[in-house]
Motif scaffolding. Structure first.
Motif, PDB file in Angstrom:
ATOM      1  N   LYS A  55      12.500  -3.916  17.466  1.00 30.51           N
ATOM      2  CA  LYS A  55      11.111  -4.061  17.862  1.00 30.51           C
ATOM      3  C   LYS A  55      10.939  -3.605  19.328  1.00 30.51           C
ATOM      4  O   LYS A  55      11.777  -3.888  20.181  1.00 30.51           O
ATOM      5  N   HIS A  56       9.862  -2.889  19.601  1.00 30.05           N
ATOM      6  CA  HIS A  56       9.578  -2.421  20.954  1.00 30.05           C
ATOM      7  C   HIS A  56       9.277  -3.640  21.839  1.00 30.05           C
ATOM      8  O   HIS A  56       8.483  -4.512  21.456  1.00 30.05           O
ATOM      9  N   PRO A  57       9.893  -3.730  23.016  1.00 28.42           N
ATOM     10  CA  PRO A  57       9.686  -4.923  23.862  1.00 28.42           C
ATOM     11  C   PRO A  57       8.263  -5.061  24.404  1.00 28.42           C
ATOM     12  O   PRO A  57       7.839  -6.168  24.746  1.00 28.42           O
ATOM     13  N   ASN A  58       7.512  -3.954  24.466  1.00 30.61           N
ATOM     14  CA  ASN A  58       6.190  -4.002  25.095  1.00 30.61           C
ATOM     15  C   ASN A  58       5.057  -3.626  24.153  1.00 30.61           C
ATOM     16  O   ASN A  58       3.928  -3.399  24.600  1.00 30.61           O
ATOM     17  N   ALA A  59       5.329  -3.484  22.832  1.00 33.59           N
ATOM     18  CA  ALA A  59       4.265  -3.100  21.885  1.00 33.59           C
ATOM     19  C   ALA A  59       4.576  -3.689  20.528  1.00 33.59           C
ATOM     20  O   ALA A  59       5.691  -3.538  20.015  1.00 33.59           O
ATOM     21  N   SER A  63       8.375   0.678  17.166  1.00 33.49           N
ATOM     22  CA  SER A  63       9.793   0.361  16.970  1.00 33.49           C
ATOM     23  C   SER A  63      10.622   1.297  17.831  1.00 33.49           C
ATOM     24  O   SER A  63      10.247   2.445  18.090  1.00 33.49           O
ATOM     25  N   VAL A  64      11.788   0.796  18.267  1.00 32.22           N
ATOM     26  CA  VAL A  64      12.732   1.627  19.010  1.00 32.22           C
ATOM     27  C   VAL A  64      13.922   1.885  18.096  1.00 32.22           C
ATOM     28  O   VAL A  64      14.602   0.958  17.663  1.00 32.22           O
ATOM     29  N   CYS A  65      14.143   3.155  17.776  1.00 37.80           N
ATOM     30  CA  CYS A  65      15.194   3.536  16.820  1.00 37.80           C
ATOM     31  C   CYS A  65      16.251   4.368  17.507  1.00 37.80           C
ATOM     32  O   CYS A  65      15.958   5.166  18.409  1.00 37.80           O
ATOM     33  N   THR A  66      17.486   4.189  17.070  1.00 37.92           N
ATOM     34  CA  THR A  66      18.553   5.117  17.447  1.00 37.92           C
ATOM     35  C   THR A  66      18.818   5.998  16.250  1.00 37.92           C
ATOM     36  O   THR A  66      18.944   5.515  15.115  1.00 37.92           O
ATOM     37  N   VAL A  67      18.842   7.311  16.494  1.00 36.72           N
ATOM     38  CA  VAL A  67      18.893   8.280  15.393  1.00 36.72           C
ATOM     39  C   VAL A  67      20.019   9.271  15.629  1.00 36.72           C
ATOM     40  O   VAL A  67      20.115   9.871  16.715  1.00 36.72           O
ATOM     41  N   ASN A  75      19.970  10.028  19.520  1.00 40.39           N
ATOM     42  CA  ASN A  75      18.760   9.957  20.337  1.00 40.39           C
ATOM     43  C   ASN A  75      18.049   8.632  20.143  1.00 40.39           C
ATOM     44  O   ASN A  75      18.070   8.056  19.038  1.00 40.39           O
ATOM     45  N   THR A  76      17.406   8.195  21.213  1.00 40.19           N
ATOM     46  CA  THR A  76      16.515   7.042  21.109  1.00 40.19           C
ATOM     47  C   THR A  76      15.104   7.573  20.889  1.00 40.19           C
ATOM     48  O   THR A  76      14.607   8.393  21.671  1.00 40.19           O
ATOM     49  N   ILE A  77      14.471   7.100  19.814  1.00 41.14           N
ATOM     50  CA  ILE A  77      13.141   7.590  19.478  1.00 41.14           C
ATOM     51  C   ILE A  77      12.230   6.393  19.235  1.00 41.14           C
ATOM     52  O   ILE A  77      12.573   5.478  18.463  1.00 41.14           O
ATOM     53  N   VAL A  78      11.091   6.399  19.896  1.00 36.91           N
ATOM     54  CA  VAL A  78      10.075   5.379  19.675  1.00 36.91           C
ATOM     55  C   VAL A  78       9.196   5.829  18.518  1.00 36.91           C
ATOM     56  O   VAL A  78       8.673   6.946  18.516  1.00 36.91           O
TER      57      VAL A  78
END
Length: 814
Positions: A55-59, A63-67, A75-78
């Motif tokens: 889960k995104h800390p500020n929204a 979501s915050v994903c590692t791909v 890569n880190t992708i929101v």
């Protein structure tokens, strides 16, 4: 038609660039309208795997994903899509990628304080769907790090090719590959069909599961069938869906998709029946019942007639033969047993039925142009093989193949000298032979002067020696034939009699009419049977017409002209002066005409409305009348300079569409032209609501007529003398005949004779008597040698009066 380069390369090897292949195909007669590279829009897109989702800390909605994007890079992708999950294979837009649906470029940036490198995409964002609910989860076996275009089979080049109606053999990938193989002189790899080669072998025969009967042998020339039992209906595998999508076909299910795949592959339309829905396990090719109703696969109810050919089971119709199947026997999710139909249909019948029903299907498009007779069984077996591969099941061991109308390969003799003459280049006989062999022809015999050629069955458009020569020129390359001046026109400034015949009066007449305010009309050589019936009870019918309205060769230009006038009247154009130079066609038994058809050139001029198109303050409006039409014919006589041409009253029964108010132009006792008013009944038949006047001249018949020699005559320096003569005549006497006699009775000093007054009717009875009329002529005399004296003119007048009195029983009116 869309053609996939990747698919082509399965059949033929070539290294030409797309632009070079475009040039080659165009020179071969296959116009490439557009080249598409669908994978270019997915540059910097790859297959990725979502490793983690937090889960995104500020929204709340991000979501915050590692791909894993391949090559050991994570890569880190929101992502804002609610359906993203760890373990998914997804399409990834890397930094620098341009999103197709939006046009923005992906860059490294912070979203609510978290750095994002890339984008997880939906189908809609990739431009592959109109809308999407979230990101696009790919198949579990999608290879991580692979270019997305390659994974989606979009790393391809698509050629949109315009196929002319005669090249039915090119309506498939194999057909285009065959042309490429011939051009590069390389082998063509045609897919090999292997039935029951150790896989789910079935020793039964097709006719044990389905009986095929052809009652309508006129329309169905061949019917091949295969049965596959125990199939499982499901979505097609990715490779099959990719192929169909690339060619603009929507995947449906594995069995239906195979039938479309085979058609795109080899050009032979086929149809699959749910065998368990076929009543009586019997398919009969027969004519429909008049007024029969049938629901086709598109869900529309069609009303049939007795000329349409259907494929029916023991109880009801199941398909419109060669055009579209019916809902009654369509493949569904519950289908287990399949009957594959591969038939060859008469092109004219398919075209006629498709037009009547308003259906333009991929099958009818090919059948009405003609398909390869020899692919009938091959297509059925190829489909059976592929269905077994993608849907399972067992193929019945022996196919059913009924040949109702044999179509042996055509043969033609080709002369080498004739080829050289038509091509305009000396191509060695051995090379001519090689070129035809590369195109699939078989040389049955070969000599120093000619060869006997067997034409491949897929070339339905090649029949004659000229066709073979065209094929030689096409493959040799039109750009390899140097242009040369081969004109045989005599440039000395004089025309031989033969050249003069080759340049008939049509061009001169068109120039004359154009300079006098007439508009050119260009119409079809074909008309409808109703219009043709005015001229003949047995019009020349076209074997494969585009429609009923263009099914007969026209016996006259008048029907086409009246159609043009009706259309102009409908759009508010009432005052018209129109002219057309065109061909007419009539049946003849004269041996000099090919196929018993006489083709003749005519000029047709027509008038309707008012002489002046607009109102004038100084002149009243005057509608066109019979004398304007007569003037058209007289103008044609003057322009062409016909010698010994006369006008006479015509019989309207001899000239259909004209009223009794018409005249003929006669040369050498033969009527070569007609002018007058179009009959009211004819105007009504063509929905024309105003009087029309027309003139026709048979250019072909007058091409060899000797014209008056045109020479310069100096203007006389001496005054003219004018005299008027009014004759009382019987009303039955034509003024034109009197005018001709006046000309013949006078010497060369008579320069002009014109009618300027006619007095007849009930007011004339009291003055000149019952059954009489008075016609007044204005005569003009002139000499180039002297001033005429009264005696010179009076001698001429007396001779004229005496001859008119004697010939017509006339008297001078005081």
């Amino acid at each position: 038609m869309l053609i996939s380069q990747n698919w082509l390369k399965e059949f033929v090897d070539f290294s030409a660039s797309p632009e070079e292949l475009e040039r080659i195909l165009t020179m071969l007669g296959l116009e490439v309208e557009k080249i598409e590279r669908p994978g270019e829009k997915l540059r910097n897109f790859v297959v990725g795997e979502v490793l983690t989702k937090e889960k995104h800390p500020n929204a709340d909605k991000l979501s915050v994903c590692t791909v894993d994007v391949g090559g050991g890079v994570v890569n880190t992708i929101v992502c804002g899509a609610p359906n993203v999950a760890a373990g998914q294979k997804v399409p990834i837009a890397l930094n620098g990628a341009v999103v197709p649906n939006g046009g923005f470029t992906i860059e490294k940036r912070k979203l609510r304080g978290v750095e994002s490198n890339g984008m997880i995409c939906s189908k809609a964002e990739l431009g592959l769907a109109e809308a999407s609910d979230g990101i696009w989860p790919l198949e579990e076996n999608a290879p991580v790090g692979e270019e997305l275009a390659k994974y989606l089979a979009l790393d391809d080049v698509l050629y949109e090719i315009s196929i002319t109606p005669n090249r039915a053999d090119c309506l498939s990938h194999l057909g285009i590959a065959r042309e490429i193989a011939a051009y590069f002189s390389v082998p063509l790899r045609k897919p090999e069909v292997r039935i029951n080669a150790g896989v789910n072998e079935d020793t039964s025969r097709t006719n044990e599961h389905i009986q095929i009967v052809i009652d309508d042998k006129e329309t169905c020339w061949r019917f091949s069938a295969r049965v596959v039992r125990g199939v499982k209906i499901a979505p097609s595998p990715k490779w099959l869906q990719d192929r169909l999508n690339a060619c603009g076909q929507r995947p449906i299910n594995n069995v239906v998709d195979v039938t479309n795949y085979v058609m795109l592959e080899c050009g032979k339309p086929i149809h699959a029946f749910d065998l368990d829905k076929v009543a009586g396990k019997k398919l009969v090719v027969k004519r429909a019942s008049e007024g029969e109703k049938f629901r086709t696969l598109d869900g529309k109810d069609r009303v049939l007639d007795a000329e349409m050919t259907m494929v029916a089971d023991a109880e009801r119709s199941s398909a419109v033969g060669g055009i579209m199947g019916g809902e009654v026997s369509e493949i569904s999710d519950a289908t287990v047993n399949v009957c594959i139909e591969s038939a060859v249909w008469k092109p004219a019948s398919i075209r006629r039925t498709a037009k009547k029903l308003g259906i333009s299907s991929d099958a009818s498009y090919r059948f009405e142009r003609g398909v390869d007779y020899e692919t009938s069984l091959y297509a059925a077996e190829r489909a059976a093989q592929l269905i077994q591969e993608v849907a399972g099941g067992m193929i019945a061991g022996e196919a059913t193949d009924i040949i109702a109308v044999p179509q042996p390969p055509k043969q033609a003799t080709m002369r080498f000298a004739r080829a050289t003459m038509l091509i305009g280049k000396d191509i060695a006989p051995d090379e001519q032979k090689t070129l035809l062999e590369r195109l699939g022809c078989v040389i049955l015999s070969y000599s120093t002067t000619e060869m006997l050629v067997q034409i491949p069955t897929y070339r339905v458009d090649v029949e004659t020696e000229t066709d073979l020569i065209e094929e030689i020129a096409r493959l040799h390359g039109y750009d390899n034939i140097a242009p040369a001046l081969v004109s045989r026109v005599n440039l000395s400034g004089e025309q031989t009699p033969k050249q003069y015949q080759a340049l008939p009066f049509g061009v001169e007449l068109l120039a004359f009419f154009r300079s006098n305010g007439f508009y050119d009309v260009i119409t079809q050589n074909m008309i409808d049977p109703k219009a043709a019936s005015f001229f003949t009870s047995e019009p020349i019918r076209i074997a494969n017409p585009l429609g009923e309205e263009l099914s007969c060769m026209r016996p006259s230009l008048l029907p086409s002209m009246l159609r043009v006038i009706e259309r102009n009247h409908r759009y508010g154009q009432k005052n018209l002066r129109l002219v057309e130079l065109g061909a007419t066609f009539s049946a003849t038994k004269e041996p000099s005409f090919i196929h018993g058809i006489r083709e003749e050139q005519y000029v047709c001029a027509a008038l309707t409305g008012n002489v002046t198109p607009h109102k004038n303050w100084d002149a009243p409006e005057r509608p066109f009348d019979f004398y304007d039409a007569k003037g058209l014919l007289e103008s044609m006589m003057q322009v062409c300079g016909f010698a010994d041409a006369t006008l006479r009253t015509a019989d309207s029964n001899v000239h259909p569409l004209f009223s009794a108010n018409c005249i003929e132009l006669v040369i050498g006792g033969v009527a070569v032209g007609v002018a007058g008013e179009i009959a009211p009944a004819a105007l009504k038949a063509f929905d024309v609501g105003m009087p029309v006047f027309a003139a026709l001249l048979n250019i072909s018949r007058v091409a060899s007529v000797q014209s008056k020699q045109r020479k310069y005559t100096s203007v006389s320096p001496y005054p003219t003398v004018q005299r008027d003569l009014a004759f009382v005549l019987e009303t039955s006497v034509d003024a034109g005949k009197v005018q001709d006699l006046i000309w013949k009775s006078a010497s060369e000093i008579l320069r002009e004779v014109r009618v300027f007054d006619v007095f007849q009717g009930k007011h004339a009875v009291q003055t000149i008597g019952e059954g009489k009329k008075s016609v007044a002529f204005g005569l003009e005399f002139n000499s180039t040698e002297k001033t005429l004296e009264d005696a010179d003119v009076e001698t001429q007048i007396n001779t004229i009066v005496e001859r008119v009195k004697k010939e017509f029983g006339a008297s001078l009116r005081g």
